[in-house]
Design a protein around this motif. Structure first.
Motif, mmCIF file in Angstrom:
data_model
loop_
_atom_site.group_PDB
_atom_site.id
_atom_site.type_symbol
_atom_site.label_atom_id
_atom_site.label_comp_id
_atom_site.label_asym_id
_atom_site.label_seq_id
_atom_site.Cartn_x
_atom_site.Cartn_y
_atom_site.Cartn_z
ATOM 1 N N LEU A 160 -7.284 41.424 121.040
ATOM 2 C CA LEU A 160 -6.763 42.248 120.771
ATOM 3 C C LEU A 160 -6.114 42.676 122.081
ATOM 4 O O LEU A 160 -5.188 43.627 121.303
ATOM 5 N N ALA A 161 -5.776 42.815 123.450
ATOM 6 C CA ALA A 161 -4.831 43.316 124.467
ATOM 7 C C ALA A 161 -3.834 42.689 123.968
ATOM 8 O O ALA A 161 -2.548 43.352 124.443
ATOM 9 N N ALA A 182 -2.284 44.764 120.661
ATOM 10 C CA ALA A 182 -1.990 45.939 120.793
ATOM 11 C C ALA A 182 -0.695 45.960 122.495
ATOM 12 O O ALA A 182 0.035 46.573 121.753
ATOM 13 N N SER A 233 3.401 47.188 120.972
ATOM 14 C CA SER A 233 3.072 48.178 121.547
ATOM 15 C C SER A 233 5.205 48.375 121.458
ATOM 16 O O SER A 233 5.868 49.464 121.524
ATOM 17 N N LEU A 269 -3.048 54.753 122.670
ATOM 18 C CA LEU A 269 -2.396 53.120 122.310
ATOM 19 C C LEU A 269 -3.629 52.210 124.091
ATOM 20 O O LEU A 269 -4.386 51.765 123.056
ATOM 21 N N SER A 300 -7.156 50.604 122.736
ATOM 22 C CA SER A 300 -7.489 49.285 123.353
ATOM 23 C C SER A 300 -8.036 49.306 124.062
ATOM 24 O O SER A 300 -8.487 48.334 123.678
ATOM 25 N N CYS A 311 -11.434 46.393 123.390
ATOM 26 C CA CYS A 311 -11.200 45.369 124.527
ATOM 27 C C CYS A 311 -12.280 45.270 125.032
ATOM 28 O O CYS A 311 -13.742 43.964 125.665
ATOM 29 N N LEU A 339 -5.749 47.281 114.291
ATOM 30 C CA LEU A 339 -5.099 47.680 115.804
ATOM 31 C C LEU A 339 -3.869 48.515 114.849
ATOM 32 O O LEU A 339 -3.423 49.150 115.570
ATOM 33 N N SER A 346 -0.829 56.087 116.830
ATOM 34 C CA SER A 346 -0.461 56.517 118.785
ATOM 35 C C SER A 346 0.817 57.422 117.536
ATOM 36 O O SER A 346 1.459 58.026 118.858
#
Length: 249
Positions: free
Chosen positions: A27-28, A31, A35, A60, A64, A68, A88, A95
């Motif tokens: 997920l990180a 993200a 971005s 964001l 996130s 996480c 996400l 965002s």
């Protein structure tokens, strides 16, 4: 709005671990990658305003990090899953909307289009999760928080219009007010039964917040929609509160 957590965690439930293959790490990474186009979109809309970029990235990052941490603590599956990626993406769109709020660009239609995109993706994540047998408490909560954030941002933006003002804010705070009530009133804590009517009210709430920002919508129509949405939310939350109180009695 998904106010209940899905009890079934799937047969592939496993404890999350730190590492490149963990759902939290995935997920990180998504993200961070997401971005990049997000910042490009913000720059294109706002004209390189640093304040807007910082606001969008800050929102964001906060969302996130919270997600996480939840995954690293107790991942429902051994992979992130497409459904959570879709959620996400919705967070990325929100965002951008946050950045628009910070910059206040002259682009009402752009704001409406982005909000409509975020709403159109609502339900897609849940559908994918069910198709792939990837439903989870985390996914339901992630979806709910994305809905709540979208509603709040839209409500703040709508409140800037003189014909709605602070009344529009009432459409953005019910979820957070309910969450606060759960903290101070133990009788309101617990899982709620899944109801299609609750989700329908959430969709109508967000659709109303989008509709009232369409430039050519008559003020009287917008005010009527807001009134109906407020009544619907009050009835929906009232029903949930009554159910929780009866269960605790």
């Amino acid at each position: 709005m998904e106010m209940s957590f899905i009890a079934h965690e799937g047969e592939n439930r496993s404890k999350s671990r730190l590492g490149p293959a963990s759902p939290g790490a995935a997920l990180a990474i998504v993200a961070v990658l997401g971005s990049l186009p997000m910042v490009a979109t913000i720059v294109a809309i706002t004209g390189r305003e640093a304040e807007a970029v910082i606001a969008g990235l800050g929102f964001l990052a906060a969302g996130s990090i919270i997600a996480c941490c939840a995954l690293l603590r107790d991942a429902p599956h051994d992979r992130l899953g497409i459904a959570n990626v879709v959620t996400l993406v919705r967070l990325l769109v929100v965002s951008v909307l946050v950045a628009c709020l910070a910059a206040r660009p002259d682009g009402t239609w752009t704001f409406v289009a982005l909000a409509a995109l975020a709403l159109s993706l609502d339900g897609v994540d849940g559908w994918i999760a069910r198709r792939q047998n990837m439903t989870s408490r985390f996914g339901a909560r992630f979806d709910m928080e994305a809905d709540s954030a979208l509603a709040l941002v839209l409500a703040i933006h709508a409140s800037q219009a003189p014909e709605f003002g602070a009344v529009a804010l009432l459409l953005g705070v019910p979820r957070y007010a309910f969450g606060f009530a759960m903290l101070v009133l133990p009788r309101l804590r617990g899982d709620l039964p899944d109801r299609l009517s609750r989700k329908a009210v959430c969709v109508f709430q967000i659709a109303t917040l989008i509709a009232i920002q369409v430039p050519f919508l008559p003020a009287s129509v917008g005010q009527t929609l807001v009134a109906v949405a407020l009544v619907s939310l009050a009835l929906s939350f009232g029903r949930d509160i009554q159910w929780l109180r009866r269960r605790r009695a």
